[in-house]
Write an enzyme that holds these catalytic residues in place. Structure first.
Site, PDB file in Angstrom:
ATOM      1  N   ARG A 170      22.399  28.928  17.655  1.00 52.39           N
ATOM      2  CA  ARG A 170      21.333  29.884  17.300  1.00 52.39           C
ATOM      3  C   ARG A 170      20.813  29.474  15.929  1.00 52.39           C
ATOM      4  O   ARG A 170      21.255  29.969  14.908  1.00 52.39           O
ATOM      5  CB  ARG A 170      21.913  31.300  17.281  1.00 52.39           C
ATOM      6  CG  ARG A 170      20.906  32.391  16.964  1.00 52.39           C
ATOM      7  CD  ARG A 170      21.554  33.766  17.076  1.00 52.39           C
ATOM      8  NE  ARG A 170      20.676  34.840  16.663  1.00 52.39           N
ATOM      9  CZ  ARG A 170      20.612  35.302  15.412  1.00 52.39           C
ATOM     10  NH1 ARG A 170      21.371  34.797  14.456  1.00 52.39           N
ATOM     11  NH2 ARG A 170      19.774  36.279  15.121  1.00 52.39           N
ATOM     12  N   SER A 239      19.871  39.011  26.563  1.00 46.29           N
ATOM     13  CA  SER A 239      20.236  40.158  25.722  1.00 46.29           C
ATOM     14  C   SER A 239      19.743  41.439  26.375  1.00 46.29           C
ATOM     15  O   SER A 239      18.559  41.546  26.694  1.00 46.29           O
ATOM     16  CB  SER A 239      19.565  40.049  24.350  1.00 46.29           C
ATOM     17  OG  SER A 239      19.813  38.812  23.791  1.00 46.29           O
ATOM     18  N   LYS A 268      21.481  40.145  12.169  1.00 45.75           N
ATOM     19  CA  LYS A 268      20.189  40.292  12.865  1.00 45.75           C
ATOM     20  C   LYS A 268      19.488  41.529  12.299  1.00 45.75           C
ATOM     21  O   LYS A 268      20.001  42.647  12.436  1.00 45.75           O
ATOM     22  CB  LYS A 268      20.444  40.433  14.365  1.00 45.75           C
ATOM     23  CG  LYS A 268      19.204  40.394  15.228  1.00 45.75           C
ATOM     24  CD  LYS A 268      19.627  40.371  16.701  1.00 45.75           C
ATOM     25  CE  LYS A 268      18.495  40.743  17.615  1.00 45.75           C
ATOM     26  NZ  LYS A 268      17.497  39.710  17.755  1.00 45.75           N
TER      27      LYS A 268
HETATM   28  C1  LIG Z   1      25.545  36.418  23.504  1.00 50.35           C
HETATM   29  C2  LIG Z   1      24.315  36.863  22.835  1.00 50.35           C
HETATM   30  N1  LIG Z   1      23.880  38.110  23.017  1.00 50.35           N
HETATM   31  C3  LIG Z   1      22.753  38.524  22.396  1.00 50.35           C
HETATM   32  C4  LIG Z   1      22.046  37.663  21.598  1.00 50.35           C
HETATM   33  C5  LIG Z   1      20.770  38.072  20.946  1.00 50.35           C
HETATM   34  O1  LIG Z   1      19.718  37.286  21.443  1.00 50.35           O
HETATM   35  P1  LIG Z   1      18.179  37.662  21.140  1.00 50.35           P
HETATM   36  O2  LIG Z   1      17.942  39.039  21.620  1.00 50.35           O
HETATM   37  O3  LIG Z   1      17.373  36.566  21.698  1.00 50.35           O
HETATM   38  O4  LIG Z   1      18.089  37.648  19.612  1.00 50.35           O
HETATM   39  P2  LIG Z   1      18.206  36.377  18.712  1.00 50.35           P
HETATM   40  O5  LIG Z   1      19.557  35.802  18.900  1.00 50.35           O
HETATM   41  O6  LIG Z   1      17.173  35.424  19.166  1.00 50.35           O
HETATM   42  O7  LIG Z   1      17.985  36.892  17.331  1.00 50.35           O
HETATM   43  C6  LIG Z   1      22.528  36.376  21.444  1.00 50.35           C
HETATM   44  N2  LIG Z   1      21.893  35.478  20.682  1.00 50.35           N
HETATM   45  N3  LIG Z   1      23.653  35.991  22.073  1.00 50.35           N
HETATM   46  C1  LIG Z   2      22.376  37.657  17.443  1.00 49.86           C
HETATM   47  C2  LIG Z   2      22.680  39.071  17.643  1.00 49.86           C
HETATM   48  N1  LIG Z   2      22.220  39.761  18.723  1.00 49.86           N
HETATM   49  C3  LIG Z   2      22.583  41.031  18.682  1.00 49.86           C
HETATM   50  C4  LIG Z   2      22.215  42.022  19.708  1.00 49.86           C
HETATM   51  O1  LIG Z   2      22.522  43.197  19.536  1.00 49.86           O
HETATM   52  O2  LIG Z   2      21.625  41.604  20.698  1.00 49.86           O
HETATM   53  S1  LIG Z   2      23.528  41.401  17.362  1.00 49.86           S
HETATM   54  C5  LIG Z   2      23.424  39.835  16.801  1.00 49.86           C
HETATM   55  C6  LIG Z   2      24.078  39.350  15.556  1.00 49.86           C
HETATM   56  C7  LIG Z   2      25.553  39.272  15.713  1.00 49.86           C
HETATM   57  O3  LIG Z   2      26.046  38.741  14.565  1.00 49.86           O
HETATM   58  P1  LIG Z   2      27.390  39.245  13.910  1.00 49.86           P
HETATM   59  O4  LIG Z   2      28.471  38.854  14.794  1.00 49.86           O
HETATM   60  O5  LIG Z   2      27.429  38.530  12.590  1.00 49.86           O
HETATM   61  O6  LIG Z   2      27.264  40.727  13.724  1.00 49.86           O
END
Ligand SMILES: Cc1ncc(COP(=O)(O)OP(=O)(O)O)c(N)n1
Ligand SMILES: Cc1nc(C(=O)O)sc1CCOP(=O)(O)O
Length: 345
Positions: A170, A239, A268
């Protein structure tokens, strides 16, 4: 397939040669979107010619026999055309069944005993998605790698060394070319460890580096379009925060959903928090395996695993692994916590 020449048909007069040229060259032709003309067409055409010739005595054929030949040739043609159309109907049914999902496997309901012929399905090495791979899902972050002076490659190596079961790149700020080069190196590392590697958002990069799949969000390319591009052998995660999104992901041919934010996160921006109960609600409705994400760390992972829901397969983690000095140590520690919680549930 033009196989006509003066030497092939020495005894036929010029006007009839033209008919035969038409018949023989026409065997590979298509009319509109219809089927290819089957070889029986050639037989019919040739027999018709013979029967005409017979009437005039050029071939020495008799008038009654030539009529019978024409009728049986027409029957042969009709039979052959029917088989061609039936085959195309079945092919078309198989093609359109490719994204129907039954259970968690990559196969459609008709695709058990043979491979589809479309070149679309030659794009990926056909492999089964194992929902158990979602157990400890390491998601990289370019900002965190920069902060700790790590390359993407080193971050991925360390996560695998610590026991990550699947990895997602990512890399929100990376330039495409730089990202692609790093992704190719990570594909090699992951392949040699038997750990699937997914690319966040970038279907183009996933295709170019032959990653195992992609993870897409609600504002990215829809999963069904990603599936069209990637083929059935690649892993697609979506997601989802709502039941409707989870249902759509299933319909679109995704392999799993990422559900969160389970806890508040700083990784995020402006990410709504669902809480443990929100996660439970989506898991209970989801027809796909689920990985929980958002604010998960060594201190709260047990509360997620203790939900004990059959389709909740693991946790996806960014900062608790990559915003730390030693990625391998953090990953090892979280893996052992997850394994203990899993063995108790
Ligand atoms: C395993 C997993 N779950 C959720 C996310 C979030 O993806 P997305 O909604 O595309 O947001 P970004 O990652 O693009 O900020 C994820 N990356 N992985
Ligand atoms: C990339 C991402 N997606 C989310 C969702 O809710 O779909 S939360 C998230 C960030 C997760 O990072 P951390 O483990 O540092 O909290």
């Amino acid at each position: 397939m033009p196989i006509v020449g003066g030497s092939c048909l020495p005894r036929i007069r010029f006007r009839r040669r033209l008919v035969v040229v038409f018949v023989l060259t026409g065997q590979d032709a298509c009319f509109g979107a219809g089927p290819t003309i089957p070889p029986a067409y050639v037989v019919v055409g040739f027999s018709a010619l013979m029967s005409i010739g017979g009437r005039r005595g050029d071939y020495g054929g008799s008038v009654p026999n030539s009529f019978g030949t024409l009728i049986s040739s027409l029957a042969l043609y009709a039979g052959s055309l029917f088989i061609t159309v039936a085959k195309q109907f079945v092919e078309s049914a198989l093609y359109h069944s490719k994204d129907l999902v039954i259970g968690n496997g990559p196969q459609g309901p008709f695709d058990h005993l043979f491979e589809l012929k479309s070149p679309l399905y030659k794009t990926g090495s056909l492999q089964k998605f194992n929902p158990g791979d979602l157990f400890l899902y390491a998601v990289t972050d370019s900002g965190m790698n920069k902060k700790w002076g790590r390359s993407i490659k080193d971050a991925v190596k360390a996560a695998i060394e610590g026991g990550a079961t699947i990895v997602q790149l990512r890399e929100k700020d990376a330039e495409t070319r730089e990202f692609l080069e790093a992704a190719k190196a990570c594909v090699e590392i992951c392949k040699s460890s038997g750990v699937p590697l997914l690319i966040n958002d970038r279907i183009d990069v996933a295709l170019a580096c032959n990653a195992d799949g992609v993870h897409v969000g609600q504002s990215d390319m829809p999963a069904w379009e990603a599936r069209e591009l990637l083929g059935p052998g690649k892993i697609i995660g979506v997601s989802c925060k709502t039941l409707a999104q989870a249902e759509q992901a299933w319909k679109d041919g995704a392999n799993y959903i990422g559900c969160g934010g389970v806890f508040p996160t700083r990784t995020k921006a402006a990410n709504p928090t669902l809480g443990i109960e929100g996660l439970r609600t989506v898991c209970l409705a989801s027809k796909l395996p689920v990985v929980a994400i958002g604010g998960i760390n060594a201190g709260n992972a047990v509360s997620v695993m203790e939900l004990g829901l059959p389709n909740l397969k693991g946790v996806a983690v960014v900062s608790a692994l990559f915003d730390r000095e030693c990625v391998a140590t953090e990953t090892r520690n979280l893996r052992s916590i997850l394994e203990n919680a899993h063995s108790r549930s």
